[in-house]
Enzyme design. Structure first.
Site, PDB file in Angstrom:
ATOM      1  N   LYS A   1       0.823  -1.202   0.000  1.00 24.64           N
ATOM      2  CA  LYS A   1       0.000   0.000   0.000  1.00 24.64           C
ATOM      3  C   LYS A   1       0.873   1.274   0.000  1.00 24.64           C
ATOM      4  CE  LYS A   1      -3.914  -2.072  -0.380  1.00 24.64           C
ATOM      5  NZ  LYS A   1      -4.506  -2.983   0.540  1.00 24.64           N
TER       6      LYS A   1
HETATM    7  C1  LIG Z   1      -5.631  -3.888   0.858  1.00 25.81           C
HETATM    8  C2  LIG Z   1      -7.101  -3.821   0.807  1.00 25.81           C
HETATM    9  C3  LIG Z   1      -7.916  -4.232   1.880  1.00 25.81           C
HETATM   10  C4  LIG Z   1      -7.424  -4.981   3.069  1.00 25.81           C
HETATM   11  O1  LIG Z   1      -6.337  -4.508   3.723  1.00 25.81           O
HETATM   12  P1  LIG Z   1      -5.332  -5.514   4.475  1.00 25.81           P
HETATM   13  O2  LIG Z   1      -4.509  -4.605   5.298  1.00 25.81           O
HETATM   14  O3  LIG Z   1      -4.556  -6.228   3.410  1.00 25.81           O
HETATM   15  O4  LIG Z   1      -6.153  -6.459   5.296  1.00 25.81           O
HETATM   16  C5  LIG Z   1      -9.280  -4.014   1.792  1.00 25.81           C
HETATM   17  N1  LIG Z   1      -9.831  -3.443   0.719  1.00 25.81           N
HETATM   18  C6  LIG Z   1      -9.106  -3.083  -0.347  1.00 25.81           C
HETATM   19  C7  LIG Z   1      -9.789  -2.428  -1.500  1.00 25.81           C
HETATM   20  C8  LIG Z   1      -7.718  -3.255  -0.348  1.00 25.81           C
HETATM   21  O5  LIG Z   1      -7.004  -2.906  -1.422  1.00 25.81           O
END
Ligand SMILES: *Cc1c(COP(=O)(O)O)cnc(C)c1O
Length: 369
Positions: free
Chosen positions: A185
């Protein structure tokens, strides 16, 4: 196997991260006890301009927690977009409610407000808009529908740290919003997330629920509610503090790279990309293209392979929720736009440590096809 020379998304870690994590390690506070979790929460809230932030173990847990805080459970329906990562949808099921999947808009690739309105029933309790790949969803229309029908808005802002909509940061529009600090991210804590809200009562209860239902600082092992162990650790918060300091640099780079992609690719027939709504500014988390099969010479798998053979990592857009085997039997509608975007869409290298030369090299390989 061809070596990856230009990766899609990969953490941008340097000396600041080493320094902060080492200090946390030396302090002995490696678990959820320790001063950095609160500091990270406070700095994150200040960055967004919202009053409350509660750190969580990951974005998925944050979304589950948010649904719990809003009292959503069995018998309730929650509207979600068809084109998203599966973790937008699964927490609705964890909470015992029913996800209702609707199609996306072909320009922004985000949840289509007209499709939301058609899907609202007397059981609908909430909408979860996702700012896909960082591009802000149509929040005016979504908030308007939420007001009209008395629904909650829970923003899945996991991909949208630093994006803005009409001058306000993504993640400050819903009753609750959730961010992710997974390794891929905008900023990372290894794994982690943040739940934010302007409502102090929701934040207070969130602190209870992430901590096994126990008041922070309570000493007698008394658990007020059946909670979860959803806390972030001090070690992760140290990494998060370093990354948050570098966020402006990451955002500037991503926006510069997206501008290069758009400038270089605009002459190529049969290629398009996500459009920002008027007043919306994406963080361009992952710059992505869609091929018009009639006009562009290659199809998606061929083009991904072509890039790969030149050391460039690319990936298809998310497979729509409506096509997921795990939701077979849920009778989701076909969602033709999401299906078409997945069929022809590709994420391109967007890691924030890439150079302008790297981005130009990707464009050159695309042009050379
Ligand atoms: C990354 C992501 C999540 C979940 O986040 P995690 O930290 O990996 O559990 C939820 N929704 C979307 C759209 C994402 O890209």
């Amino acid at each position: 196997m061809q070596e990856i020379k230009i990766p899609l998304d990969w953490p941008n870690l340097g000396e600041l991260e080493k320094d902060y994590v080492l200090k946390a390690l030396e302090s002995g506070y490696v678990s959820s006890a320790g001063p950095l979790v609160r500091e990270f929460e406070q700095r994150f809230a200040a960055y967004l301009g919202i009053s409350q932030a509660v750190a969580v173990v990951n974005g998925t847990a944050g979304l589950h927690l948010a649904l719990k805080l809003l009292g959503i459970g069995p018998g309730d329906e929650v509207i979600v977009p068809a084109l998203t990562f599966i973790a937008t949808v699964n927490p609705v099921v964890y909470a015992g409610a029913r996800p209702v999947v609707v199609d996306v808009d072909p320009w922004t690739w985000n949840i289509d407000p007209a499709a939301i309105e058609k899907a609202i029933t007397k059981h609908t309790r909430a909408i979860i808009p996702v700012h896909l790949y960082g591009n802000p969803a149509d929040m005016d229309a979504i908030l308007g529908l939420a007001r009209k029908y008395g629904l909650y808005v829970l923003e899945d802002a996991t991909e949208a740290l630093g994006s803005t909509y009409k001058g306000k940061k993504a993640g400050t529009f819903g009753q609750i919003s959730v961010f992710s600090f997974n390794g891929n991210k905008i900023i990372t804590t290894g794994g982690g997330g943040m739940l934010v809200t302007a409502n102090p009562d929701l934040a207070r209860r969130a602190r209870l629920l992430v901590n096994q239902g126990r008041e922070p600082g309570e000493t007698e092992y008394e658990h007020k509610e059946i909670g979860f162990n959803y806390r972030l650790t001090n070690l992760q918060a140290a990494l998060g503090l370093a990354q948050l300091e570098r966020l402006p640099e990451f955002l500037a780079t991503k926006r510069r790279h997206a501008a290069i992609y758009r400038r270089e690719l605009q002459g190529l027939p049969g290629l398009s990309w996500q459009e920002e709504l008027p007043g919306a500014e994406s963080n361009w988390w992952l710059f992505s293209i869609v091929l018009d099969e009639g006009k562009f010479k290659a199809n998606k798998p061929v083009l991904i392979q072509w890039l790969k053979s030149r050391g460039i990592q690319a990936r298809p857009l998310f497979k729509p929720v409506s096509q997921q085997p795990c939701y077979r039997g849920s009778n989701f509608p076909p969602c033709a736009i999401a299906a078409q975007l997945h069929q022809n869409g590709i994420n391109l290298p967007s890691a924030s440590f890439l150079t302008e030369e790297d981005i130009m090299a990707v464009c050159a390989v695309l042009k050379s096809y």
